[in-house]
Design an enzyme around this catalytic site. Structure first.
Site, PDB file in Angstrom:
ATOM      1  N   ALA A 134       0.815  -1.215   0.000  1.00 40.90           N
ATOM      2  CA  ALA A 134       0.000   0.000   0.000  1.00 40.90           C
ATOM      3  C   ALA A 134       0.849   1.265   0.000  1.00 40.90           C
ATOM      4  O   ALA A 134       0.494   2.261  -0.622  1.00 40.90           O
ATOM      5  CB  ALA A 134      -0.943  -0.004   1.198  1.00 40.90           C
ATOM      6  N   THR A 135       1.993   1.227   0.677  1.00 38.51           N
ATOM      7  CA  THR A 135       2.837   2.426   0.709  1.00 38.51           C
ATOM      8  C   THR A 135       3.252   2.818  -0.708  1.00 38.51           C
ATOM      9  O   THR A 135       3.158   3.991  -1.097  1.00 38.51           O
ATOM     10  CB  THR A 135       4.087   2.187   1.581  1.00 38.51           C
ATOM     11  OG1 THR A 135       3.657   1.855   2.907  1.00 38.51           O
ATOM     12  CG2 THR A 135       4.966   3.425   1.646  1.00 38.51           C
ATOM     13  N   ASN A 193      -6.402   2.939  10.692  1.00 40.27           N
ATOM     14  CA  ASN A 193      -5.691   1.780  11.223  1.00 40.27           C
ATOM     15  C   ASN A 193      -5.616   1.760  12.744  1.00 40.27           C
ATOM     16  O   ASN A 193      -5.493   0.706  13.349  1.00 40.27           O
ATOM     17  CB  ASN A 193      -4.278   1.724  10.626  1.00 40.27           C
ATOM     18  CG  ASN A 193      -3.608   3.075  10.543  1.00 40.27           C
ATOM     19  OD1 ASN A 193      -4.093   3.990   9.882  1.00 40.27           O
ATOM     20  ND2 ASN A 193      -2.501   3.218  11.242  1.00 40.27           N
ATOM     21  N   GLN A 204      -7.029  -0.793   5.308  1.00 40.39           N
ATOM     22  CA  GLN A 204      -7.652  -1.463   6.455  1.00 40.39           C
ATOM     23  C   GLN A 204      -9.072  -1.938   6.141  1.00 40.39           C
ATOM     24  O   GLN A 204      -9.590  -2.825   6.824  1.00 40.39           O
ATOM     25  CB  GLN A 204      -7.690  -0.534   7.678  1.00 40.39           C
ATOM     26  CG  GLN A 204      -6.338  -0.267   8.302  1.00 40.39           C
ATOM     27  CD  GLN A 204      -5.730  -1.476   9.001  1.00 40.39           C
ATOM     28  OE1 GLN A 204      -6.413  -2.442   9.340  1.00 40.39           O
ATOM     29  NE2 GLN A 204      -4.436  -1.435   9.217  1.00 40.39           N
ATOM     30  N   SER A 219      -3.495  -3.665   0.427  1.00 37.93           N
ATOM     31  CA  SER A 219      -2.278  -4.421   0.702  1.00 37.93           C
ATOM     32  C   SER A 219      -2.630  -5.838   1.143  1.00 37.93           C
ATOM     33  O   SER A 219      -3.539  -6.027   1.960  1.00 37.93           O
ATOM     34  CB  SER A 219      -1.494  -3.711   1.810  1.00 37.93           C
ATOM     35  OG  SER A 219      -0.279  -4.378   2.048  1.00 37.93           O
ATOM     36  N   ALA A 220      -1.895  -6.830   0.625  1.00 34.97           N
ATOM     37  CA  ALA A 220      -2.218  -8.224   0.929  1.00 34.97           C
ATOM     38  C   ALA A 220      -2.055  -8.565   2.417  1.00 34.97           C
ATOM     39  O   ALA A 220      -2.861  -9.311   2.979  1.00 34.97           O
ATOM     40  CB  ALA A 220      -1.353  -9.164   0.081  1.00 34.97           C
ATOM     41  N   HIS A 221      -1.024  -7.999   3.060  1.00 40.01           N
ATOM     42  CA  HIS A 221      -0.728  -8.469   4.423  1.00 40.01           C
ATOM     43  C   HIS A 221      -1.693  -7.914   5.467  1.00 40.01           C
ATOM     44  O   HIS A 221      -1.572  -8.236   6.653  1.00 40.01           O
ATOM     45  CB  HIS A 221       0.741  -8.200   4.805  1.00 40.01           C
ATOM     46  CG  HIS A 221       1.074  -6.792   5.209  1.00 40.01           C
ATOM     47  ND1 HIS A 221       1.079  -6.384   6.523  1.00 40.01           N
ATOM     48  CD2 HIS A 221       1.414  -5.713   4.488  1.00 40.01           C
ATOM     49  CE1 HIS A 221       1.438  -5.102   6.578  1.00 40.01           C
ATOM     50  NE2 HIS A 221       1.631  -4.671   5.346  1.00 40.01           N
ATOM     51  N   THR A 258       9.765  -6.633 -12.842  1.00 41.64           N
ATOM     52  CA  THR A 258       9.281  -8.010 -12.957  1.00 41.64           C
ATOM     53  C   THR A 258       8.223  -8.284 -11.897  1.00 41.64           C
ATOM     54  O   THR A 258       8.419  -7.968 -10.724  1.00 41.64           O
ATOM     55  CB  THR A 258      10.464  -8.994 -12.798  1.00 41.64           C
ATOM     56  OG1 THR A 258      11.419  -8.700 -13.816  1.00 41.64           O
ATOM     57  CG2 THR A 258      10.007 -10.437 -12.909  1.00 41.64           C
ATOM     58  N   CYS A 302       7.286   5.337  19.315  1.00 42.48           N
ATOM     59  CA  CYS A 302       8.670   5.603  19.657  1.00 42.48           C
ATOM     60  C   CYS A 302       9.294   6.494  18.598  1.00 42.48           C
ATOM     61  O   CYS A 302       9.446   6.099  17.457  1.00 42.48           O
ATOM     62  CB  CYS A 302       9.438   4.290  19.735  1.00 42.48           C
ATOM     63  SG  CYS A 302      10.146   4.006  21.340  1.00 42.48           S
TER      64      CYS A 302
HETATM   65  C1  LIG Z   1      -0.559  -0.922   6.679  1.00 45.33           C
HETATM   66  C2  LIG Z   1      -1.125   0.298   6.080  1.00 45.33           C
HETATM   67  C3  LIG Z   1      -0.485   0.957   5.022  1.00 45.33           C
HETATM   68  C4  LIG Z   1       0.858   0.498   4.485  1.00 45.33           C
HETATM   69  O1  LIG Z   1       0.752  -0.715   3.787  1.00 45.33           O
HETATM   70  P1  LIG Z   1       2.049  -1.535   3.372  1.00 45.33           P
HETATM   71  O2  LIG Z   1       1.532  -2.565   2.413  1.00 45.33           O
HETATM   72  O3  LIG Z   1       2.576  -2.133   4.626  1.00 45.33           O
HETATM   73  O4  LIG Z   1       3.003  -0.610   2.719  1.00 45.33           O
HETATM   74  C5  LIG Z   1      -1.085   2.078   4.492  1.00 45.33           C
HETATM   75  N1  LIG Z   1      -2.258   2.537   4.973  1.00 45.33           N
HETATM   76  C6  LIG Z   1      -2.904   1.947   5.971  1.00 45.33           C
HETATM   77  C7  LIG Z   1      -4.206   2.487   6.447  1.00 45.33           C
HETATM   78  C8  LIG Z   1      -2.361   0.807   6.563  1.00 45.33           C
HETATM   79  O5  LIG Z   1      -3.001   0.225   7.577  1.00 45.33           O
END
Ligand SMILES: *Cc1c(COP(=O)(O)O)cnc(C)c1O
Length: 401
Positions: free
Chosen positions: A74-75, A154, A182, A202-204, A243, A329
């Site tokens: 997502a970044t 988030n 999110q 984002s997949a994770h 790629t 932090c």
């Molecule tokens: C985690 C998150 C991102 C960043 O996603 P990545 O795939 O880790 O770069 C951006 N926006 C929100 C709201 C997120 O929770």
């Protein structure tokens, strides 16, 4: 038997669903071709997997597969969208509107452009976490090229009024982007019903692997154009060269498919657990929910326990429960979360907050454990706290300096 530690930090990242992993594995072993190799079956098989995943991801958000660009997460998608619009629409203007509670991916990208000459309007939010729609509309000028407001936050899980925002953007002919990282896979998101022109995911954050995500770019009414931010080879229709991460893309596709099919059932199971956790912890004196409890993701609750430092609190159980606190932090000190501060929450209460992010694999047993452990830890810290004693003796701590 309850396995420790208990994972309640699903807003930071989700575990990869075993079905997603199983889908990915063949693309590391037998099907290892480069999706851009057009001259042999290895390349064709990889390309087929990518095409299929593109359909799966598009379907999750009601898009056309030709509108999806794969990125490293997502970044990167946020950077491509905001910088890509900024470069492409420079002839129209340099004004972007966003909100102070956005993820750092959006905030830092906008700050970067601000240094290069962009005008950025940073909309505040109210106590519930919502932007003010009248303030949004009033901020629009003939030079405004983009409105970027996240779908769901988030830290608090607060869901912005996306359709109302896109209506305002449309009315003024301004592109609307939303960081749905999110929201996608957790609540229904539809780029057409919601009036979204650009969207990141984002997949994770949806039970897929790390390092893969996607950007949705609307193809018609209006057709959104972007300047590429990574050049070299012309992959992804020239918008994002490099790629393709075929195993990651196959995993993202599967993750999106599972979320689409199981979202209703997941929510029906997770939301009551979240509510039970929240209700039980609110039985503690002087505890509060941060942000709206009505327009909120079904698996998030952000709670503050007054007169308790959450960093000290989790010290007591950070080996057994994985959670985030409302303190970030920075190099030298613990700063209260900028998101909670933007809601008007005091530094003390922000430092007293815990974010619970439940997920697909959270169990009732884990929730019971968290309720018991957090309750005990809060009571224990308070029992030795002079500030808590003063509060119990009726001293109004908010009025003494
Ligand atoms: C985690 C998150 C991102 C960043 O996603 P990545 O795939 O880790 O770069 C951006 N926006 C929100 C709201 C997120 O929770």
């Amino acid at each position: 038997m309850l396995q420790l530690p208990v994972y309640l930090d699903n807003n930071a990242t989700t575990p990869c669903d075993p079905r997603v992993l199983a889908t990915m594995l063949p693309y590391f072993t037998e099907i290892y071709g480069n999706a851009a190799s057009r001259s042999h079956p290895f390349g064709w098989a990889a390309e087929e997997a990518v095409d299929y995943a593109r359909e799966q991801v598009a379907k999750l958000i009601g898009a056309d597969s030709r509108e999806m660009i794969f990125t490293s997460g997502a970044t990167e998608a946020v950077n491509l969208a905001i910088k890509g619009v900024y470069d492409m629409y420079a002839g129209k203007g340099q004004h972007i509107i966003t909100a102070v509670t956005e993820h750092k991916a959006v905030l830092d990208t906008c700050k970067h452009l601000e240094k290069k000459g962009a005008q950025i309007t940073w909309l505040p939010v109210n106590r519930e976490g919502f932007i003010d729609l009248a303030a949004l509309e009033a901020a629009i000028t003939p030079q405004t090229i983009l409105i970027s407001i996240m779908y769901a936050n988030n830290e608090t899980g607060v869901i912005q009024p996306i359709r109302a925002i896109s209506d305002i953007a449309r009315k003024h002919g301004v592109l609307f982007m939303t960081d749905a990282t999110q929201a996608a896979g957790k609540i229904p998101v539809d780029v057409n019903k919601d009036g979204i022109d650009l969207l990141t995911l984002s997949a994770h954050k949806m039970y897929g692997p790390k390092g893969i995500g996607a950007l949705y770019v609307r193809r018609r009414s209006p057709r959104v154009r972007l300047t590429a931010q990574i050049d070299g080879g012309g992959h992804e229709r020239g918008i994002r060269s490099g790629t393709l991460n075929v195993p990651g893309i196959a995993g993202l596709g599967k993750a999106a498919e599972i979320c689409r099919e199981e979202m209703t059932a997941d929510t029906a199971r997770i939301a009551p657990m979240r509510d039970r956790l929240e209700k039980a912890l609110l039985k503690l004196e002087q505890s509060y929910v941060n942000g709206s409890t009505i327009h909120r993701l079904p698996q998030t609750t952000n709670l503050s326990f007054k007169y308790v430092e959450s960093e000290a609190l989790i010290m007591g159980f950070n080996k057994t429960i994985a959670l985030s606190t409302g303190s970030a932090c920075t190099s030298a000190s613990l700063e209260p979360s900028y998101v909670l501060k933007a809601l008007g929450i005091s530094d003390d209460l922000a430092h007293a907050s815990l974010r619970f992010g439940l997920g697909r694999f959270t169990t009732d047993e884990q929730v019971d454990y968290a309720i018991r452990t957090v309750t005990e830890a809060v009571n224990k810290l308070r029992s030795t706290s002079p500030v808590w004693e003063m509060y119990k003796d009726g001293v109004d701590l908010d009025t003494i300096a």
